[in-house]
Design a protein around this motif. Structure first.
Motif, short mmCIF file in Angstrom:
data_model
loop_
_atom_site.label_atom_id
_atom_site.label_comp_id
_atom_site.label_asym_id
_atom_site.label_seq_id
_atom_site.Cartn_x
_atom_site.Cartn_y
_atom_site.Cartn_z
N MET A 117 0.81 -1.22 0.00
CA MET A 117 0.00 0.00 0.00
C MET A 117 0.85 1.28 0.00
N THR A 118 2.16 1.13 -0.03
CA THR A 118 3.02 2.31 -0.08
C THR A 118 3.22 2.75 -1.52
N ARG A 119 3.03 4.03 -1.76
CA ARG A 119 3.37 4.58 -3.08
C ARG A 119 4.89 4.74 -3.08
N LEU A 120 5.56 3.99 -3.96
CA LEU A 120 7.01 3.86 -3.84
C LEU A 120 7.78 5.16 -4.08
N SER A 121 7.25 6.06 -4.89
CA SER A 121 8.02 7.28 -5.16
C SER A 121 7.89 8.29 -4.03
N THR A 122 6.94 8.09 -3.12
CA THR A 122 6.70 9.11 -2.09
C THR A 122 6.70 8.58 -0.66
N PHE B 137 12.56 17.24 -8.47
CA PHE B 137 11.37 17.50 -7.63
C PHE B 137 10.88 18.93 -7.84
N PHE B 138 11.84 19.85 -7.90
CA PHE B 138 11.45 21.26 -8.07
C PHE B 138 10.71 21.46 -9.39
N LYS B 139 11.21 20.80 -10.44
CA LYS B 139 10.57 20.90 -11.77
C LYS B 139 9.17 20.29 -11.75
N MET B 140 9.04 19.18 -11.03
CA MET B 140 7.74 18.52 -10.96
C MET B 140 6.70 19.51 -10.42
N PHE B 141 7.10 20.30 -9.43
CA PHE B 141 6.15 21.23 -8.83
C PHE B 141 5.95 22.49 -9.68
N LYS B 142 6.50 22.49 -10.89
CA LYS B 142 6.20 23.58 -11.83
C LYS B 142 4.85 23.31 -12.52
N SER B 143 4.39 22.07 -12.47
CA SER B 143 3.03 21.78 -12.95
C SER B 143 2.07 22.37 -11.94
N SER B 144 0.78 22.44 -12.29
CA SER B 144 -0.16 23.00 -11.32
C SER B 144 -0.16 22.11 -10.08
N PRO B 145 -0.22 22.72 -8.88
CA PRO B 145 -0.17 21.91 -7.65
C PRO B 145 -1.25 20.83 -7.63
N LYS B 146 -2.42 21.15 -8.16
CA LYS B 146 -3.51 20.17 -8.16
C LYS B 146 -3.11 18.91 -8.96
N THR B 147 -2.46 19.16 -10.10
CA THR B 147 -2.01 18.05 -10.95
C THR B 147 -0.97 17.21 -10.22
N VAL B 148 0.01 17.88 -9.59
CA VAL B 148 1.08 17.14 -8.91
C VAL B 148 0.50 16.33 -7.74
N ILE B 149 -0.39 16.97 -6.99
CA ILE B 149 -0.98 16.29 -5.83
C ILE B 149 -1.75 15.05 -6.30
N LYS B 150 -2.52 15.21 -7.36
CA LYS B 150 -3.29 14.06 -7.87
C LYS B 150 -2.34 12.95 -8.33
N PHE B 151 -1.25 13.35 -8.99
CA PHE B 151 -0.28 12.38 -9.47
C PHE B 151 0.37 11.64 -8.29
N LEU B 152 0.78 12.39 -7.28
CA LEU B 152 1.46 11.77 -6.13
C LEU B 152 0.50 10.97 -5.25
N SER B 153 -0.80 11.21 -5.44
CA SER B 153 -1.80 10.51 -4.60
C SER B 153 -2.60 9.49 -5.41
N ASN B 154 -2.07 9.05 -6.52
CA ASN B 154 -2.67 8.01 -7.38
C ASN B 154 -4.04 8.39 -7.92
N ILE C 126 10.58 3.56 -12.72
CA ILE C 126 11.53 4.35 -13.52
C ILE C 126 12.07 5.49 -12.66
N PHE C 127 11.18 6.15 -11.94
CA PHE C 127 11.57 7.29 -11.11
C PHE C 127 12.65 6.87 -10.09
N LEU C 128 12.46 5.70 -9.48
CA LEU C 128 13.43 5.26 -8.46
C LEU C 128 14.76 4.85 -9.08
N LYS C 129 14.70 4.37 -10.33
CA LYS C 129 15.97 4.06 -11.02
C LYS C 129 16.74 5.35 -11.27
N VAL C 130 16.00 6.39 -11.68
CA VAL C 130 16.64 7.70 -11.91
C VAL C 130 17.24 8.20 -10.59
#
Ligand SMILES: Cc1cc2nc3c(=O)[nH]c(=O)nc-3n(C[C@H](O)[C@H](O)[C@H](O)COP(=O)(O)OP(=O)(O)OC[C@H]3O[C@@H](n4cnc5c(N)ncnc54)[C@H](O)[C@@H]3O)c2cc1C
Length: 355
Positions: A253-258, A313-330, A297-301
């Protein structure tokens, strides 16, 4: 020896969340449940935080909600808003108290220290105790956090800091995380993403003291609570058995990238509860294959290019926060995934496909 319809091994976050879900949905009126838990007393040992992208049963255990957060790298700060998915922190002490009070009311629920105290042959088992092989190749998120108190107002409690990379990286990935509960109270956590063969990163007390005193410039404070932990950024192994389901960290149940696990545990508990009458034949609940693939892939990088990670990580948060949050929360859709993927350094990620 006594027999039970259901057995939950491990009365921690996943075990208790499931027991609570079954209890409040009246699935234990005519069924019996044994919870096998080693600890002798429950006290606050963790702070579970996450963006609230789904409902859960524990709003009354929330210490604080935030609608703003920041990410820092090389003295640059990105301020982001998250009002549609507030970030919540749950006090595990309140969580354990609430659940145990509710479970005690049902005579069909019993606690044991060891599974050998009961007859488990005919029970359906939910196991939350992971089997983790000592493999130094695996990545972990390991961390230590302290709650501190100041005499005078010091923190801006309207905004929390998700990641501050302005700290020593030691050829690894390291950041600080600060949750200001009030103007005088905060959790300050040092977090590493690395393999566990490097004990040199574990001088947590020194790192935290240095960060508070020399980075936050706070000299007068007292530590009121400390938590330490390590979240595996890989799936624990287990043997498939007809009458057994793994839950919690043990159940992937752990999201591996976060490292985020708490809300996935809540969704898994609801899923099991909805299907409890036919649980042996119910399809396995898992974090979607899309995220498993992208996280791999992310963990290999991350493993091959630790120095690039603050910038990634900084670049990822250049997307809209709502998009990033949804992405990080599946919870992201195809276009939101694409918006994140396109922010990543393409060559580095393409190379990672071939490691
Ligand atoms: C300090 C810390 C902070 C975390 N913070 C967050 C966060 O902010 N957000 C988030 O989403 N995730 C977080 N996580 C990750 C995850 O949410 C937690 O680890 C969560 O507790 C996982 O739930 P679990 O039930 O799988 O494991 P646990 O909660 O660890 O439960 C396992 C239980 O099994 C018991 N046990 C162990 N061995 C046996 C045995 N042999 N027999 C019987 N019982 C046994 C243990 O005593 C424990 O009670 C954090 C993890 C840690 C360690």
């Amino acid at each position: 020896m006594k027999e039970f319809d259901y057995i939950i091994i491990g009365g921690g976050c996943a075990g208790l969340s499931l027991a609570y879900e079954l209890q409040i949905n009246e699935k234990l009126k005519d069924k019996t449940l044994a919870i096998i838990e080693l600890r002798t007393e429950y006290k606050k040992d963790k702070t579970w935080s996450f963006w609230k992208v789904a409902d859960h049963n524990f709003d009354d255990c929330v210490k604080k909600n935030w609608e703003n957060f920041s990410v820092n790298i090389s003295k640059k700060t990105n301020h982001l808003e998250c009002a549609s998915y507030p970030y919540q922190s749950i006090d595990s002490g309140l969580f354990y108290k609430k659940i145990n009070k509710q479970l005690k009311e049902n005579k069909n629920i019993s606690f044991f220290k060891d599974i050998n105290e009961i007859n488990s042959k005919n029970s359906f088992i939910f196991n939350s105790v992971p089997f983790i092989k000592k493999d130094y190749q695996n990545l972990w998120q390991h961390f230590c956090g302290v709650e501190i108190e100041t005499k005078t107002n010091f923190f801006d409690d309207e905004i929390f800091n998700l990641m501050d990379f302005d700290c020593e990286q030691r050829e690894s990935v390291h950041f600080f995380y600060t949750l200001p509960y009030s103007k005088t109270k905060a959790l300050v956590e040092t977090t590493w993403l690395s393999k566990m063969n490097d004990s040199s990163q574990k001088d947590y007390d020194r790192q935290i003291k240095d960060y508070i005193e020399n980075h936050l410039n706070l000299k007068n404070y007292k530590i009121t609570y400390k938590e330490e932990g390590a979240i595996p950024l890989f799936y624990p192994t287990y043997e498939k058995e007809k009458n057994k389901i793994n839950i919690g960290t043990a159940g992937g149940m752990t999201r591996l990238s976060t490292g985020y696990t708490f809300l996935n545990i809540q969704e898994h508990s609801k899923y099991i509860c909805q299907n409890i009458e036919n649980i042996s034949n119910t399809k396995k609940f898992e974090i979607s294959k899309k995220y498993q693939y992208l996280d791999n892939i992310f963990l290999k990088v991350l493993d091959k290019n630790p120095k690039m990670m603050p910038d990634i990580f900084f670049k990822m948060f250049k997307s809209s926060p709502k998009t990033v949050i949804k992405f990080l929360s599946n919870k992201s859709n195809f276009f939101e995934d694409l918006s994140i993927i396109l922010k990543m350094p393409k060559l580095t990620f393409i190379k990672a496909l071939f490691y």
